[in-house]
Scaffold this motif. Sequence first.
Motif, short mmCIF file in Angstrom:
data_model
loop_
_atom_site.label_atom_id
_atom_site.label_comp_id
_atom_site.label_asym_id
_atom_site.label_seq_id
_atom_site.Cartn_x
_atom_site.Cartn_y
_atom_site.Cartn_z
N ARG A 1 -16.44 -3.16 -0.55
CA ARG A 1 -15.35 -2.54 -1.31
C ARG A 1 -15.09 -1.20 -0.66
O ARG A 1 -15.93 -0.32 -0.69
N ASP A 2 -13.95 -1.09 0.00
CA ASP A 2 -13.58 0.13 0.69
C ASP A 2 -13.09 1.17 -0.29
O ASP A 2 -12.51 0.83 -1.32
N GLY A 3 -13.29 2.41 0.09
CA GLY A 3 -12.72 3.50 -0.67
C GLY A 3 -11.21 3.48 -0.53
O GLY A 3 -10.65 2.73 0.25
N SER A 4 -10.58 4.29 -1.28
CA SER A 4 -9.12 4.34 -1.29
C SER A 4 -8.56 4.91 -0.01
O SER A 4 -9.15 5.76 0.61
N SER A 5 -7.41 4.39 0.36
CA SER A 5 -6.60 4.99 1.42
C SER A 5 -5.22 5.11 0.83
O SER A 5 -4.51 4.13 0.67
N GLY A 6 -4.88 6.31 0.39
CA GLY A 6 -3.63 6.47 -0.34
C GLY A 6 -3.79 5.92 -1.74
O GLY A 6 -4.74 6.24 -2.43
N SER A 7 -2.91 5.02 -2.14
CA SER A 7 -3.00 4.46 -3.49
C SER A 7 -3.64 3.07 -3.50
O SER A 7 -3.68 2.43 -4.53
N ASP B 1 7.90 -6.09 5.92
CA ASP B 1 8.03 -4.89 6.74
C ASP B 1 6.67 -4.26 7.01
O ASP B 1 6.02 -3.75 6.10
N THR B 2 6.23 -4.32 8.25
CA THR B 2 4.90 -3.84 8.62
C THR B 2 4.78 -2.33 8.60
O THR B 2 3.67 -1.80 8.63
N THR B 3 5.89 -1.60 8.54
CA THR B 3 5.82 -0.14 8.55
C THR B 3 6.21 0.48 7.21
O THR B 3 5.67 1.53 6.86
N GLU B 4 7.11 -0.14 6.47
CA GLU B 4 7.58 0.47 5.22
C GLU B 4 7.26 -0.33 3.97
O GLU B 4 7.51 0.14 2.86
N GLY B 5 6.69 -1.52 4.13
CA GLY B 5 6.31 -2.32 2.96
C GLY B 5 5.00 -1.82 2.38
O GLY B 5 4.35 -0.94 2.93
N CYS B 6 4.61 -2.40 1.25
CA CYS B 6 3.39 -1.97 0.55
C CYS B 6 2.10 -2.59 1.09
O CYS B 6 1.02 -2.07 0.81
N ILE B 7 2.19 -3.70 1.81
CA ILE B 7 0.97 -4.30 2.34
C ILE B 7 0.32 -3.28 3.28
O ILE B 7 0.98 -2.78 4.20
N PRO B 8 -0.97 -2.96 3.06
CA PRO B 8 -1.63 -1.93 3.87
C PRO B 8 -1.61 -2.25 5.36
O PRO B 8 -1.72 -3.41 5.77
N ARG B 9 -1.49 -1.22 6.17
CA ARG B 9 -1.47 -1.38 7.63
C ARG B 9 -2.69 -2.13 8.15
O ARG B 9 -2.60 -2.87 9.11
#
Length: 189
Positions: free
Chosen positions: A50-56, A173-181
């Motif tokens: 379980r990773d810590g948060s990155s942003g929201s 959208d790989t740059t502006e969508g919500c799916i994390p990079r």
Amino acid sequence: MATDVWGVLDERQRLSWEFAPFERVGPLEFGMTHEQAEEAVDGVLETALRDGSSGSETRADFWLADRLDARFSGPAVTVYYDRSIGLAGVAVNALRGPQVTLGGIGLVGQVPSRLEDRFTDYAETHEKDVQYSQCADPCSPQLGLVLRAQRAGDLVLSRPVMVAEAWADRCWDTTEGCIPRQEWKTFEW
């Protein structure tokens, strides 16, 4: 015993899950907390990371509980949480994840070009749009589904990412969508 990073489960070995757009992926319901998700898959999948948060966003990996086998590496399912909505994304590992179906179409571990044809036929029949990510992954924001690809040795197999309605807008959208990079960078496991 050596780890086989490319070990691919055959269909008989996979769990069987259904995808109900914007509602659930198998026992995982969009909007759940991590604790609720762990309870929903208890005895079948176990949290390994379980990773810590990155942003929201927060990420967690689930491994197959009865297949924690040294021959295989990598999680079966990766989930993404959004602080404002809870469970917001589910990515299923092409090599060892459950077989997730949509309208009788297997979405996991398939040859991408064949799956793309079946997916576009399904989308047209159900009057849904198909978009393509900057990585050429087919996607339907009206279903909250992106059909990514994942390496399996010299093969490439399908790795679906299903998202909550709040993440569906621009999910291709790989740059502006919500799916994390981080998810867009996942090609091998």
